[in-house]
Design an enzyme around this catalytic site. Structure first.
Site, PDB file in Angstrom:
ATOM      1  N   ASP A   1       2.393  -3.469  -2.154  1.00  0.00           N
ATOM      2  CA  ASP A   1       3.415  -2.394  -2.123  1.00  0.00           C
ATOM      3  C   ASP A   1       4.552  -2.622  -1.165  1.00  0.00           C
ATOM      4  OD1 ASP A   1       2.250  -1.996   0.312  1.00  0.00           O
ATOM      5  OD2 ASP A   1       1.636   0.027   0.150  1.00  0.00           O
TER       6      ASP A   1
ATOM      7  N   ASP B   1      -1.838   2.071   0.876  1.00  0.00           N
ATOM      8  CA  ASP B   1      -1.925   3.089   1.879  1.00  0.00           C
ATOM      9  C   ASP B   1      -2.208   4.485   1.453  1.00  0.00           C
ATOM     10  OD1 ASP B   1       0.548   3.814   0.857  1.00  0.00           O
ATOM     11  OD2 ASP B   1       1.761   3.527   2.617  1.00  0.00           O
TER      12      ASP B   1
ATOM     13  N   ASP C   1      -3.625   4.532  -4.185  1.00  0.00           N
ATOM     14  CA  ASP C   1      -4.059   2.966  -4.017  1.00  0.00           C
ATOM     15  C   ASP C   1      -5.237   2.636  -4.217  1.00  0.00           C
ATOM     16  OD1 ASP C   1      -1.045   2.013  -3.907  1.00  0.00           O
ATOM     17  OD2 ASP C   1      -1.114   2.756  -1.896  1.00  0.00           O
TER      18      ASP C   1
END
Length: 892
Positions: free
Chosen positions: A342, A619, A623
């Site tokens: 990410d 995070d 996810d």
């Protein structure tokens, strides 16, 4: 009292608490009375593979397990046969063999237990670096507490991504949806609010949150009424039977290797037994040789070396801010061929600041906005967030999304804040959040989100303080401003608002556009170098973000990830077939933007279907599916939610992408070290087998006894072998591609090098030293030597000493399959020198002490014999250096 069956006021009275929580003094008393808020560890591993064992496995059980694994069972069988043979034919020395094999089992089991125990303690200590916290009210203040310190009567504040730390009754709830899969097995999130329902079961109540569940969305304020083993989850844990986790690739490979080596050793033992029978050896004498062959070929130190190698890698990774939650994940990460990363906080610093504002038809710097002029914009920034004010280290800070913190910090401090009465929470599909506040002008809705999701809901805009219709020309100017901001690499947020009549159903419609905010999150300094290292190591990095594609593309260019990135949005991905996605993943400069949780997981699965080993960073709650699906899930330790951390195998303590690259290097080293260890111990199998083969086929005195084989395998070789398993990564580790998923730990190149090159060289040295002593004593072929004859004892000692001396050289040869021993590229490994020192000390004790002579059947050697042996070690070194030079030249 059943807390869920009474009004909240009665619960307050029963718990002697209230909506403002407890005092610190009262909480401390209750903690002493009720105990820590934790679930007792129930799960255990079976003593014998496949045999369930309920309840927590004590230390005694773990110790017993070390004596019942596959290798140990083979050795138990060998010891039993030896004692049986002694019973049938006393005086043949079989009892000594049985005791020696028993010693092998004992030493190996105790060492393995000690090493595993140390590894578990080390992991537990490392996990303490990242204690779980929750936000609670104490003395009327918002504070962060370790979850273990919660007590009944505490009031906790929860937000999306938080684990519910205890059984709670809701006091306030805004858009709360809860994942109850851990408790009920249902995968669909459940809505929760403060409305009481007449259900008898707490699990069915809308106003109850249970420990073991997690918030998918929304915010909540709740009263704790049960902690630890008194929660519903604690009751289930008490009844839980052991569940075995699926094996990792390394565990499967070790299991396969164990079976292959044990089968190979057994087949060799049977083969030698049959050869002995064919040439007329007695049954019991033959049995001794067969057992000796089995013992010689079983790598007893394999399992402790695996544990040691993994444990030391986790220690080194922890120093590089990567916390390993599961030992086998270390090696799996080393095989990673793709990293799906990410953006925010991983590739960037997660320190956002406002760089540009579009307000009243013009782009401006943040300082150019007058407070009275831009109050509608500031009102949205002030109210529309999910931040919490908490006390950390004696000062109050805002806790939550750094983007929201940056927006709030950009608001003048003098503005008024109004109470929130409702919320439409953010999710990855809507890409926006709205809050409803009670203001002097009535109810106001403040909305914030992605411009493409907020602008279609707007019907008016502010221009010079006047509300004007948002026509096509105005929309075009807004989109042009948005384009220019994203081209600078800014993350752009649209803000809007409206007054809200009490009976309005469609709340997020006919909004008034307030402005655009452009925020910058600079890349981490170490990331460009880490990206280059990944490229050299053959590891592909794919950015998957919920941000705008142009913002993601600008960052990709800044960190060197891609110069002309192909940015694929979630909308485009939604229309793609699985085949089209597989073809798209062949694009060399690819990134994904505006993706949802399901799409991120789909990308990971598509890469795995292409044969890639995928590591995923994340995070947020969204996810978690991708983290669980990945070969290695990597969560952020600072910004990561509880849900993400629990789904991950590794947690980055500094949220830094560069730490992943360092962890991959350590993971690769684990696989390399196990190969070094295997090469070293398999090499010594050849000089241990050849004496038996020569004895059986050529009717010569036995050059090496079983007890001497054990001295090599479990005495002199053990520490140097373990030192090889603890080697630090080689300098060139990250300059070669990741190993294929199909590559085996024990392959033909390793076997050929050990069994057909290094092993025969050691066997030649041992046998020539044996005959050198016999020839010096005027022995003639066909002469029979007694087992206690001085000449025979010296000859077997020479054979044993030559093998050990060659192994001293071999430990340096095995440090790398192609790099020269004299290269400066090797990392320092003091354990090798300690191991060699122990090896030589043990050899001196075996050769030159009365008890060593008596136990191992040896006799002191003269200087002339050592001068004869040493050139063989030098020759082995030179021949291996020649082989390595040829391999290096061919590879070029």
């Amino acid at each position: 009292m059943n807390p869920h069956q009474h009004a909240i006021e009665k619960l307050y009275a029963h718990l002697h608490s209230g909506a403002d929580g407890l005092t610190q003094a009262e909480a401390a008393q209750r903690l002493a009375r009720y105990g820590a808020n934790r679930i007792e560890e129930i799960a255990a591993q079976p003593l014998i593979a496949g045999l369930p064992f309920a309840g927590k496995l004590p230390l005694v059980g773990k110790l017993l397990r070390e004596f019942t694994h596959f290798f140990a069972l083979i050795l138990w069988l060998a010891a039993g046969l030896a004692f049986f043979a002694e019973w049938r034919e006393p005086g043949q020395g079989m009892a000594t063999l049985g005791y020696a094999v028993f010693g092998v089992i004992l030493v190996n089991g105790l060492f393995s237990f000690w090493q595993e125990y140390r590894a578990e303690k080390a992991l537990a200590a490392l996990r303490n670096l990242l204690p779980r916290h929750t936000t609670a009210l104490r003395d009327g203040n918002v504070v962060q507490l370790p979850v273990a310190e919660l007590v009944p009567g505490d009031v906790v504040l929860l937000a999306a991504g938080d684990d519910v730390p205890a059984d709670c009754r809701l006091i306030e709830a805004f858009g709360v949806r809860v994942n109850t899969a851990n408790l009920t097995g249902e995968s669909r999130p459940k809505s929760r609010d403060t409305i009481a329902t007449p259900e008898d079961l707490a699990a069915l109540r809308r106003d109850i949150l249970h420990a073991g569940t997690s918030l998918i969305s929304g915010e909540a304020k709740a009263m704790v009424y049960a902690t630890g083993m008194h929660t519903e989850f604690g009751n289930i844990a008490r009844l839980t039977q052991t569940m075995r986790e699926p094996q990792s690739p390394l565990q499967r490979e070790i299991a396969r290797l164990s079976k292959l080596v044990a089968l190979f050793a057994t087949l060799l033992g049977v083969l030698f037994f049959l050869i002995g029978q064919m040439i007329g050896l007695s049954f019991w004498e033959n049995l001794v040789f067969a057992i000796g062959i089995i013992v010689a070929n079983v790598p007893e130190g394999l399992l402790p070396t695996v544990t040691l190698s993994l444990a030391m890698a986790t220690q080194r990774m922890a120093k590089k801010n990567a916390l390993v939650c599961h030992l086998p994940a270390v090696e799996t990460l080393g095989a990673a061929s793709v990293i799906c990363s990410d953006k925010t906080g991983t590739l960037t610093q997660n320190r956002m600041s406002i760089q540009q504002v579009f307000y009243s038809g013009a782009l401006r710097a943040p300082g150019e906005l007058a407070e009275h002029e831009a109050e509608p914009l500031f009102a949205v920034m002030r109210h529309c967030h999910d931040l919490r004010r908490v006390e950390q280290e004696g000062r109050e800070v805002w806790l939550g999304d750094p983007m929201e913190v940056a927006l709030l910090q950009g608001v003048p401090p003098s503005g008024a804040t109004f109470p929130r009465i409702g919320e439409i929470p953010f999710d990855t599909e809507r890409k926006r959040i709205s809050v409803i506040c009670d203001t002097p002008q009535g109810h106001m809705l403040y909305c914030k989100g992605a411009p493409e999701n907020v602008l279609p809901l707007c019907s008016e805009m502010l221009l010079q303080g006047t509300r004007l219709p948002l026509d096509e020309a105005s929309r075009a100017s807004l989109l042009d401003a948005h384009e220019r901001m994203t081209e600078r690499g800014l993350r752009v947020i649209a803000l809007a608002y409206r007054s809200l009549p009490l009976k309005t159903e469609q709340r997020e419609t006919e909004l008034i556009f307030a402005g655009l905010i452009g925020l910058a999150d600079p890349p981490r300094k170490a990331v460009p170098e880490a990206i280059r290292t990944c490229r050299e190591a053959g590891i592909r990095v794919i950015m998957i973000t919920g941000d705008h594609p142009q913002t993601a593309s600008a960052l990709a260019r800044a960190i060197g990830l891609a110069q002309q990135p192909l940015a694929v949005t979630g909308d485009r991905l939604r229309t793609m077939s699985d085949t089209d996605l597989k073809l798209l993943l062949d694009e060399p400069q690819l990134l994904f933007a505006r993706t949802s949780a399901e799409q991120k997981m789909r990308i990971v699965q598509a890469l795995q279907n292409k044969g890639e080993v995928v590591a995923v960073t994340g995070d947020g709650v969204n996810d978690a599916p991708a983290l669980k699906c990945a070969d290695v899930g990597i969560a952020m330790g600072i910004s990561g939610t509880d849900v993400a951390k629990e789904a991950a195998d590794i947690i980055l303590l500094d949220d830094n992408f560069a730490s992943i690259v360092a962890a991959i290097e350590e993971g690769r080293a684990v696989f390399d070290n196990l190969r070094k260890f295997l090469t070293y111990i398999l090499t010594s199998n050849v000089p241990e087998m050849v004496p038996y083969l020569a004895f059986v086929l050529f009717r010569i005195p036995l050059p090496l006894t079983i007890i001497q084989i054990l001295a090599v395998d479990l005495g002199t070789d053990m520490l140097p072998a373990l030192a090889l398993g603890a080697e630090k990564p080689d300098p060139g580790t990250m300059r070669r591609p990741p190993r294929p998923r199909s590559e085996r730990l024990l392959d033909w190149r390793l076997l050929l090098r050990a069994y057909l090159f290094l092993g025969p060289l050691e066997a030649i040295a041992g046998m020539v030293a044996f005959f050198f002593v016999l020839h010096g004593g005027d022995w003639q072929f066909g002469n029979v030597l007694g087992s206690h004859a001085s000449l025979y004892l010296q000859a077997t000692t020479a054979c044993l000493s030559a093998i050990i001396a060659m192994q001293v050289v071999n430990v340096f040869l095995c440090r790398h399959p192609t790099m020269s021993v004299f290269s400066r590229g090797h990392r320092r490994n003091y354990l090798i020198w300690y191991g060699i020192g122990f090896e030589l000390l043990l050899l001196v004790l075996i050769d030159y002490t009365p008890w060593g002579n008596a136990l191992f059947g040896t006799a002191p050697l003269g200087v002339d014999i050592w001068l004869f042996i040493i050139p063989f070690g030098i020759g082995m070194l030179l021949l291996e250096e020649l082989r390595k030079a040829v391999v290096r030249r061919r590879s070029q």
